[in-house]
Write a protein that holds these residues in place. Structure first.
Motif, mmCIF file in Angstrom:
data_model
loop_
_atom_site.group_PDB
_atom_site.id
_atom_site.type_symbol
_atom_site.label_atom_id
_atom_site.label_comp_id
_atom_site.label_asym_id
_atom_site.label_seq_id
_atom_site.Cartn_x
_atom_site.Cartn_y
_atom_site.Cartn_z
ATOM 1 N N SER A 4 0.824 -1.209 0.000
ATOM 2 C CA SER A 4 0.000 0.000 0.000
ATOM 3 C C SER A 4 0.861 1.263 0.000
ATOM 4 O O SER A 4 0.703 2.147 0.833
ATOM 5 C CB SER A 4 -0.942 -0.002 1.205
ATOM 6 N N ARG A 180 -2.990 4.678 3.783
ATOM 7 C CA ARG A 180 -3.610 3.918 4.862
ATOM 8 C C ARG A 180 -5.070 4.342 5.004
ATOM 9 O O ARG A 180 -5.358 5.412 5.547
ATOM 10 C CB ARG A 180 -2.868 4.154 6.177
ATOM 11 N N LYS A 206 -13.726 -1.406 11.841
ATOM 12 C CA LYS A 206 -12.422 -1.953 11.465
ATOM 13 C C LYS A 206 -12.287 -3.418 11.854
ATOM 14 O O LYS A 206 -11.549 -4.166 11.212
ATOM 15 C CB LYS A 206 -11.306 -1.125 12.114
ATOM 16 N N MET A 209 -13.092 -5.686 8.965
ATOM 17 C CA MET A 209 -12.435 -5.434 7.691
ATOM 18 C C MET A 209 -11.310 -6.443 7.459
ATOM 19 O O MET A 209 -10.334 -6.477 8.199
ATOM 20 C CB MET A 209 -11.863 -4.013 7.646
ATOM 21 N N ASN A 211 -8.381 -8.361 4.795
ATOM 22 C CA ASN A 211 -7.322 -7.826 3.935
ATOM 23 C C ASN A 211 -7.828 -7.369 2.576
ATOM 24 O O ASN A 211 -7.449 -6.313 2.082
ATOM 25 C CB ASN A 211 -6.226 -8.875 3.735
ATOM 26 N N TYR A 214 -9.663 -4.157 2.720
ATOM 27 C CA TYR A 214 -8.721 -3.074 2.977
ATOM 28 C C TYR A 214 -8.032 -2.648 1.680
ATOM 29 O O TYR A 214 -7.937 -1.460 1.362
ATOM 30 C CB TYR A 214 -7.691 -3.545 3.995
#
Length: 301
Positions: A4, A180, A206, A209, A211, A214
């Protein structure tokens, strides 16, 4: 597996500093002209000196009303980054990004160092066009919405897609822009929600959530940052900040969930018309609509 962060292929090689004619950053900003096209005007006011990527010796430059050109001094970026003032360079990079994103309806929240989408002028709900990770067109995604907007009693809670975006040097001369995904909550689309009401809501969101969800959000944010192009280019005077659009790749293996409630492979190309993360909701068989800024089924107490 994607990381990311986006690689930086070009950065300014020089910084200028000069004596400021004004005492506050707000006064300096008031004297700057409206930027032309995609040009941005980042600066740092520190100890009565203005630092900028623009040539402050230029009597016709955008900072001509804010500085004394005769006092201007050029500093090589390589030397600055090795000195005690290296943070000035990073501050300038982040200032350039803030300036560019504010034009596109994204504001920086200083307390938590994150960027968040502002609502549309006409309505609170805001949608943003995007494509899937494989390049297919998809319906616009909600990035701002009111909690309970589809009910007869909407709540005084608005969810905003947000993100921490940071320029970081991972090795000498190797820079990246990290992404992020986060949430920002307000009570009317503008004013932050009472912090005592935020923690439980965000923690619950969260906690569900995975991977793939995300990274769906990471890819969505990348597409927005680059405006669908191959790279983000921020002109700063005669220099340029260039962020490449391809994530670095690394080998990895997704953890398996044996109860078949989650299959990351099925979510690689979400085409849901409402939101970025609805594919995740389908896989988890959740009852509520699940996205950035989704409604909550629990009471807000």
């Amino acid at each position: 597996m994607d990381l990311s962060l986006l690689p930086i292929s070009e950065l300014p090689s020089a910084v200028w500093k000069a004596s400021s004619r004004f005492r506050t950053a707000a006064e300096v900003a008031e004297r700057l002209p409206r930027p032309i096209r995609s040009q941005v005007l980042p600066f740092v006011l520190l100890k009565s000196e203005i630092w900028a990527f623009h040539d402050l010796t230029d009597p016709a430059g955008p900072f001509k009303q804010a500085v004394d050109p005769a006092s201007a001094e050029k500093v090589e970026a390589a030397a600055l980054l090795k000195s005690d003032d290296r943070n000035i360079y990073v501050w300038l990079l982040n200032s350039a990004l803030r300036n560019a994103l504010l034009r596109r309806g994204v504001r920086h929240e200083r307390n938590h160092d994150r960027y968040y989408f502002l609502p549309d002028h006409e309505t609170i709900t805001r949608r943003v066009e995007a494509k899937t990770k494989t390049g297919r067109n998809q319906s616009a995604k909600k990035v701002v919405r009111q909690e309970g907007e589809r009910t007869d009693a909407p709540r005084d809670v608005w969810w905003h897609l947000a993100a921490q975006l940071r320029f970081e040097e991972f090795a000498p001369g190797s820079w990246g822009l990290t992404i992020r995904p986060e949430f920002h909550l307000t009570k009317d689309g503008r004013e932050p929600l009472d912090p005592r009401r935020v923690g439980r809501k965000v923690t619950k969101r969260k906690s569900r959530m995975y991977n793939e969800g995300y990274f769906d959000a990471v890819h969505f944010l990348r597409y927005f940052l680059l405006d669908g192009g191959p790279r983000l280019v921020l002109p700063v005077g005669r220099q340029t900040i260039t962020v490449e659009g391809d994530f670095p790749n690394t080998d990895g293996t997704w953890p398996r969930i044996t109860d078949k409630r989650f299959d990351p492979i099925s979510m690689l190309d979400s085409d849901d018309e409402d939101d970025v993360l609805n594919a995740l909701a389908d896989a988890l068989e959740l009852d509520d609509e699940w996205d950035w800024g989704a409604e909550h089924s629990e009471d807000d107490r």
